[in-house]
Write an enzyme that holds these catalytic residues in place. Structure first.
Site, mmCIF file in Angstrom:
data_model
loop_
_atom_site.group_PDB
_atom_site.id
_atom_site.type_symbol
_atom_site.label_atom_id
_atom_site.label_comp_id
_atom_site.label_asym_id
_atom_site.label_seq_id
_atom_site.Cartn_x
_atom_site.Cartn_y
_atom_site.Cartn_z
ATOM 1 N N ARG A 1 -9.445 0.727 8.794
ATOM 2 C CA ARG A 1 -9.075 -0.632 9.221
ATOM 3 C C ARG A 1 -10.174 -1.324 9.999
ATOM 4 O O ARG A 1 -10.021 -2.464 10.407
ATOM 5 C CB ARG A 1 -7.863 -0.582 10.116
ATOM 6 C CG ARG A 1 -6.743 0.104 9.463
ATOM 7 C CD ARG A 1 -5.487 -0.584 9.701
ATOM 8 N NE ARG A 1 -4.482 0.287 9.164
ATOM 9 C CZ ARG A 1 -3.265 -0.079 8.916
ATOM 10 N NH1 ARG A 1 -2.891 -1.298 9.160
ATOM 11 N NH2 ARG A 1 -2.423 0.762 8.409
ATOM 12 N N ARG B 1 12.088 -5.983 4.972
ATOM 13 C CA ARG B 1 11.884 -4.548 4.704
ATOM 14 C C ARG B 1 12.741 -3.658 5.603
ATOM 15 O O ARG B 1 12.906 -3.916 6.788
ATOM 16 C CB ARG B 1 10.408 -4.204 4.932
ATOM 17 C CG ARG B 1 10.151 -2.706 4.899
ATOM 18 C CD ARG B 1 8.707 -2.364 4.875
ATOM 19 N NE ARG B 1 8.003 -2.728 6.093
ATOM 20 C CZ ARG B 1 6.713 -2.519 6.280
ATOM 21 N NH1 ARG B 1 5.993 -1.982 5.326
ATOM 22 N NH2 ARG B 1 6.140 -2.866 7.412
ATOM 23 N N ARG C 1 11.379 -1.558 11.073
ATOM 24 C CA ARG C 1 10.258 -1.166 11.919
ATOM 25 C C ARG C 1 10.109 -2.177 13.047
ATOM 26 O O ARG C 1 10.250 -3.376 12.828
ATOM 27 C CB ARG C 1 8.973 -1.111 11.080
ATOM 28 C CG ARG C 1 8.723 0.264 10.521
ATOM 29 C CD ARG C 1 7.614 0.342 9.536
ATOM 30 N NE ARG C 1 6.359 -0.302 9.927
ATOM 31 C CZ ARG C 1 5.269 -0.263 9.190
ATOM 32 N NH1 ARG C 1 5.275 0.392 8.030
ATOM 33 N NH2 ARG C 1 4.171 -0.870 9.576
ATOM 34 N N ARG D 1 -0.311 -8.715 13.311
ATOM 35 C CA ARG D 1 -0.893 -7.791 12.315
ATOM 36 C C ARG D 1 -1.729 -8.547 11.285
ATOM 37 O O ARG D 1 -2.785 -8.078 10.864
ATOM 38 C CB ARG D 1 0.221 -6.993 11.630
ATOM 39 C CG ARG D 1 0.796 -5.921 12.540
ATOM 40 C CD ARG D 1 2.186 -5.523 12.134
ATOM 41 N NE ARG D 1 2.227 -4.807 10.877
ATOM 42 C CZ ARG D 1 3.308 -4.742 10.103
ATOM 43 N NH1 ARG D 1 4.425 -5.357 10.457
ATOM 44 N NH2 ARG D 1 3.275 -4.055 8.987
ATOM 45 N N LYS E 1 0.838 -1.208 0.000
ATOM 46 C CA LYS E 1 0.000 0.000 0.000
ATOM 47 C C LYS E 1 0.872 1.257 0.000
ATOM 48 O O LYS E 1 0.594 2.209 -0.720
ATOM 49 C CB LYS E 1 -0.924 0.015 1.241
ATOM 50 C CG LYS E 1 -1.840 -1.195 1.334
ATOM 51 C CD LYS E 1 -2.732 -1.162 2.561
ATOM 52 C CE LYS E 1 -1.998 -1.179 3.878
ATOM 53 N NZ LYS E 1 -1.261 -2.432 4.178
#
Ligand code: AP5
Length: 211
Positions: free
Chosen positions: A88, A127, A156, A167, A13
């Site tokens: 969300r 990532r 992160r 998540r 996203k």
């Protein structure tokens, strides 16, 4: 034009939101980025949100809706916006619809990015993101300079394996119902195959927006 990006963590996203917004000439607004910037600035509200974020849970709807109200009524968003990760939960979707109606606007399109779970886990595990401008990278180590702004890349906290699992579970339990809600309310939802080269996915998204 108001475009809402939906999809699980790691679906791209952020990556695609930036590109779609540039092609449409409107800003991309990502609640995750706004929250992380607030955490860096150590605002009181953000420090409370940080605990939820670090473990992979959702920040309370009231915090998100308050944030959206400020952002949507700002002059930057006058021509529209690409909203990344904004909706969300069903209460957030209802709240956003009401806020937009008050401004004489509506969600023009929901783009739903589809990626198999094993690929999501692989993407998030590898990532790094720029600590300054939040651009995500793959295959670059923490400490490397951001190609876009020269900031420093970092991992992160919520990309640790346990937070990734939380998540994905939270997405299934709380965000997937938003898709059903949007379809039941006759809103336009386009599913995009979000695997393959980044540029090709952007082209698929742009074609979906033209429908
Ligand atoms: P947020 O920052 O929005 O995280 P997320 O939804 O979990 O999404 P990600 O940023 O992890 O992934 P993405 O889909 O943007 O993928 P990306 O482009 O980076 O939210 C973080 C937290 O904030 C939430 O958990 C929650 O606590 C809180 N929050 C935020 N909004 C909220 C709300 N509305 N309500 C309540 N709480 C909220 O790509 C992932 C990786 O894959 C990158 O490394 C990228 O380079 C790579 N990649 C991208 N595309 C491709 C491709 N085509 N092929 C291969 N690799 C690719």
């Amino acid at each position: 034009m108001i475009v809402v990006l939906l999809g699980p963590p790691g679906a791209g996203k952020g990556t695609q939101g930036e590109r779609i917004a540039a092609r449409l000439g409107i800003p991309k607004i990502a609640t995750g980025d706004v929250l992380r910037a607030a955490v860096r600035d150590e605002t009181e509200q953000a420090l409370a949100a940080k605990e939820f974020m670090d473990r992979g849970d959702l920040v309370p709807d009231s915090v998100i809706l308050g944030m959206m109200k400020d952002v949507l009524s700002s002059p930057d968003a006058a021509k529209g916006a690409v909203l990344d990760g904004v909706v969300r939960t069903v209460p957030q979707a209802e709240g956003l619809t009401m806020m937009l109606a008050e401004l004489g606007k509506k969600v023009d399109k929901f783009l739903l990015f589809d990626v198999p779970e094993n690929e999501l886990v692989m993407r998030l595990g590898g990532r790094t993101v720029c600590g300054t401008c939040q651009t995500p990278y793959r295959g670059l180590e923490p400490g490397t300079a951001c190609e876009k702004c020269g900031g420093t890349l970092e991992r992160r906290k919520d990309d640790e394996p346990e937070s990734i699992r939380t998540r994905l579970h939270v997405y299934e339990a709380q965000t997937e119902p938003v898709i059903e809600w949007a379809e039941e309310n006759k809103m336009s939802v386009e599913r995009i195959d979000a695997t393959g080269p980044v540029e090709e996915i952007t082209n698929r998204a742009m074609r979906a927006l033209e429908k």
